[in-house]
Design an enzyme around this catalytic site. Structure first.
Site, PDB file in Angstrom:
ATOM      1  N   MET A  19       0.818  -1.217   0.000  1.00 38.76           N
ATOM      2  CA  MET A  19       0.000   0.000   0.000  1.00 38.76           C
ATOM      3  C   MET A  19       0.847   1.259   0.000  1.00 38.76           C
ATOM      4  O   MET A  19       0.568   2.222  -0.711  1.00 38.76           O
ATOM      5  CB  MET A  19      -0.925  -0.008   1.239  1.00 38.76           C
ATOM      6  CG  MET A  19      -2.098  -0.930   1.057  1.00 38.76           C
ATOM      7  SD  MET A  19      -3.104  -1.245   2.545  1.00 38.76           S
ATOM      8  CE  MET A  19      -3.047   0.243   3.435  1.00 38.76           C
ATOM      9  N   ASP A  38      11.142   3.398   5.529  1.00 37.36           N
ATOM     10  CA  ASP A  38      10.852   1.985   5.821  1.00 37.36           C
ATOM     11  C   ASP A  38      12.082   1.347   6.447  1.00 37.36           C
ATOM     12  O   ASP A  38      13.168   1.936   6.442  1.00 37.36           O
ATOM     13  CB  ASP A  38      10.470   1.248   4.513  1.00 37.36           C
ATOM     14  CG  ASP A  38       9.548   0.057   4.734  1.00 37.36           C
ATOM     15  OD1 ASP A  38       9.935  -0.862   5.490  1.00 37.36           O
ATOM     16  OD2 ASP A  38       8.454   0.024   4.159  1.00 37.36           O
ATOM     17  N   ASP A  61      12.765   3.211  11.334  1.00 44.65           N
ATOM     18  CA  ASP A  61      11.968   2.318  12.163  1.00 44.65           C
ATOM     19  C   ASP A  61      11.031   3.229  12.939  1.00 44.65           C
ATOM     20  O   ASP A  61      11.474   4.007  13.804  1.00 44.65           O
ATOM     21  CB  ASP A  61      12.873   1.525  13.118  1.00 44.65           C
ATOM     22  CG  ASP A  61      12.068   0.576  14.007  1.00 44.65           C
ATOM     23  OD1 ASP A  61      10.857   0.807  14.209  1.00 44.65           O
ATOM     24  OD2 ASP A  61      12.656  -0.400  14.509  1.00 44.65           O
ATOM     25  N   VAL A  62       9.746   3.157  12.651  1.00 46.71           N
ATOM     26  CA  VAL A  62       8.811   4.155  13.184  1.00 46.71           C
ATOM     27  C   VAL A  62       8.717   4.151  14.707  1.00 46.71           C
ATOM     28  O   VAL A  62       8.280   5.125  15.307  1.00 46.71           O
ATOM     29  CB  VAL A  62       7.387   3.984  12.585  1.00 46.71           C
ATOM     30  CG1 VAL A  62       7.373   4.317  11.106  1.00 46.71           C
ATOM     31  CG2 VAL A  62       6.834   2.584  12.858  1.00 46.71           C
ATOM     32  N   ASN A  88       1.693   4.910   7.575  1.00 51.86           N
ATOM     33  CA  ASN A  88       1.180   3.698   6.935  1.00 51.86           C
ATOM     34  C   ASN A  88       1.845   2.419   7.448  1.00 51.86           C
ATOM     35  O   ASN A  88       1.256   1.342   7.358  1.00 51.86           O
ATOM     36  CB  ASN A  88       1.409   3.839   5.412  1.00 51.86           C
ATOM     37  CG  ASN A  88       1.227   2.542   4.662  1.00 51.86           C
ATOM     38  OD1 ASN A  88       0.109   2.120   4.380  1.00 51.86           O
ATOM     39  ND2 ASN A  88       2.329   1.865   4.340  1.00 51.86           N
ATOM     40  N   TYR A 153      -3.398  -7.090  17.220  1.00 50.39           N
ATOM     41  CA  TYR A 153      -3.292  -6.109  16.135  1.00 50.39           C
ATOM     42  C   TYR A 153      -4.393  -5.044  16.250  1.00 50.39           C
ATOM     43  O   TYR A 153      -4.135  -3.841  16.222  1.00 50.39           O
ATOM     44  CB  TYR A 153      -3.421  -6.869  14.811  1.00 50.39           C
ATOM     45  CG  TYR A 153      -3.563  -6.039  13.561  1.00 50.39           C
ATOM     46  CD1 TYR A 153      -2.447  -5.446  12.973  1.00 50.39           C
ATOM     47  CD2 TYR A 153      -4.806  -5.888  12.929  1.00 50.39           C
ATOM     48  CE1 TYR A 153      -2.568  -4.718  11.798  1.00 50.39           C
ATOM     49  CE2 TYR A 153      -4.934  -5.168  11.757  1.00 50.39           C
ATOM     50  CZ  TYR A 153      -3.807  -4.582  11.188  1.00 50.39           C
ATOM     51  OH  TYR A 153      -3.937  -3.861  10.021  1.00 50.39           O
ATOM     52  N   LYS A 157      -5.008  -0.716  16.371  1.00 48.48           N
ATOM     53  CA  LYS A 157      -5.703   0.030  15.313  1.00 48.48           C
ATOM     54  C   LYS A 157      -6.862   0.862  15.879  1.00 48.48           C
ATOM     55  O   LYS A 157      -7.198   1.924  15.367  1.00 48.48           O
ATOM     56  CB  LYS A 157      -6.182  -0.930  14.217  1.00 48.48           C
ATOM     57  CG  LYS A 157      -5.026  -1.577  13.434  1.00 48.48           C
ATOM     58  CD  LYS A 157      -4.167  -0.528  12.733  1.00 48.48           C
ATOM     59  CE  LYS A 157      -3.120  -1.117  11.801  1.00 48.48           C
ATOM     60  NZ  LYS A 157      -2.324  -0.105  11.095  1.00 48.48           N
ATOM     61  N   THR A 188      -2.377  -7.378  -0.413  1.00 44.41           N
ATOM     62  CA  THR A 188      -0.959  -7.049  -0.191  1.00 44.41           C
ATOM     63  C   THR A 188      -0.256  -8.240   0.465  1.00 44.41           C
ATOM     64  O   THR A 188      -0.891  -9.226   0.852  1.00 44.41           O
ATOM     65  CB  THR A 188      -0.772  -5.838   0.753  1.00 44.41           C
ATOM     66  OG1 THR A 188      -1.096  -6.247   2.088  1.00 44.41           O
ATOM     67  CG2 THR A 188      -1.621  -4.647   0.359  1.00 44.41           C
TER      68      THR A 188
END
Ligand SMILES: NC(=O)c1ccc[n+]([C@@H]2O[C@H](COP(=O)([O-])OP(=O)(O)OC[C@H]3O[C@@H](n4cnc5c(N)ncnc54)[C@H](O)[C@@H]3O)[C@@H](O)[C@H]2O)c1
Length: 245
Positions: A19, A38, A61-62, A88, A153, A157, A188
């Site tokens: 994405m 990324d 690395d976020v 994202n 997960y 979110k 994906t």
């Protein structure tokens, strides 16, 4: 080729593939300069090369705050500003409550939740200074409904959905809009985490009768990133073929 993002500079996290990569391609095609951020260095660099002078890759690395500074610096020094952030990047491991470990909670928390928070914080000051900005946080339909096997997960979110509302409230005064997207089943690499049976059943529960594509997702992100959505703030937009209704 269009001009819906002419003059804008964007950071897209998790943009080396899937994405994020589709969003990077569309944003460049619409006139933006894009920082592809990324942990997949080879894929990210390859994509940046393909997209040419309007794109650059930065290792990010976020979940690591210090690395955010370098990403924002890259946007500002190489391209002149930071107008758009697409949070994202994400990880997804399917697990029942009994299978979930503290390590699995940590993994999801660090990338999906802390990563979004750190991104919001990293761009806030420069966007506030220029008096404008658009941030798109990628949540999920798992942030709206309790899906089987999604507890580790999905709770992150839900948090992204909440963070979006809080940031939209505080940032709005400074001309910065913050919205969340809630993809359903988009075709994906991430869907490889599901068994073939689960993925086969996805179309059956989707009113449109199929999975979504990364290009369909990217168009919606573009709308929220661009000035076309200039009065949209704190909103949540599903791109799920009707799965969540
Ligand atoms: N595919 C779907 O059906 C779906 C549905 C709902 C939400 N989403 C969300 O959409 C986003 C993109 O997912 P995708 O389907 O393209 O998955 P993907 O796994 O193909 O891509 C995720 C990207 O995030 C990157 N990433 C992972 N950890 C990172 C980190 N710590 N720092 C920086 N980058 C990191 C990966 O390297 C990868 O490039 C994710 O947030 C995901 O949760 C996907």
């Amino acid at each position: 080729m269009g001009n819906r993002l002419e003059g804008k500079v964007a950071i897209i996290t998790g943009a080396a593939r899937s994405m994020g990569a589709a969003q990077a391609g569309l944003f460049v095609a619409e006139g933006a300069k894009v920082v592809i951020a990324d942990i997949l260095d080879d894929d990210g660099k390859r994509l940046a090369d393909q997209l040419g002078d309007s794109a650059t890759f930065v290792h990010l690395d976020v979940g690591e705050e210090a690395q955010w500074e370098a990403a924002v610096d890259t946007a500002v020094t190489e391209f002149g500003s930071i107008d758009i952030l697409v949070n994202n990047a994400g990880v997804y491991r399917r697990a029942s409550f009994e299978e979930i470990t503290p390590e699995l909670i940590d993994l999801h928390y660090k990338v999906n939740q802390l990563g979004v928070f750190l991104g919001l914080r990293a761009v806030y000051a420069p966007m506030r200074e220029q008096g404008s900005g658009s941030i798109v946080n990628v949540s999920s339909i798992s942030g709206m409904r309790a899906l089987p096997g999604h507890a580790a997960y999905g709770t992150t979110k839900w948090a992204v959905r909440g963070l979006t509302k809080y940031a939209a409230t505080e940032f709005g005064r400074h001309g910065i809009r913050v919205n969340s997207t809630h993809p359903g089943f988009i075709d994906t690499v991430m869907l490889e985490e599901n068994s073939p049976e689960v993925n086969a059943g996805i179309s059956a529960v989707t009113p449109l009768g199929r999975k979504g594509t990364v290009d369909e997702l990217a168009e919606v992100t573009l709308f929220l990133a661009s000035d076309a959505s200039s009065y949209v703030n704190g909103a949540e937009l599903t791109i799920d073929g009707g799965t969540s209704i």
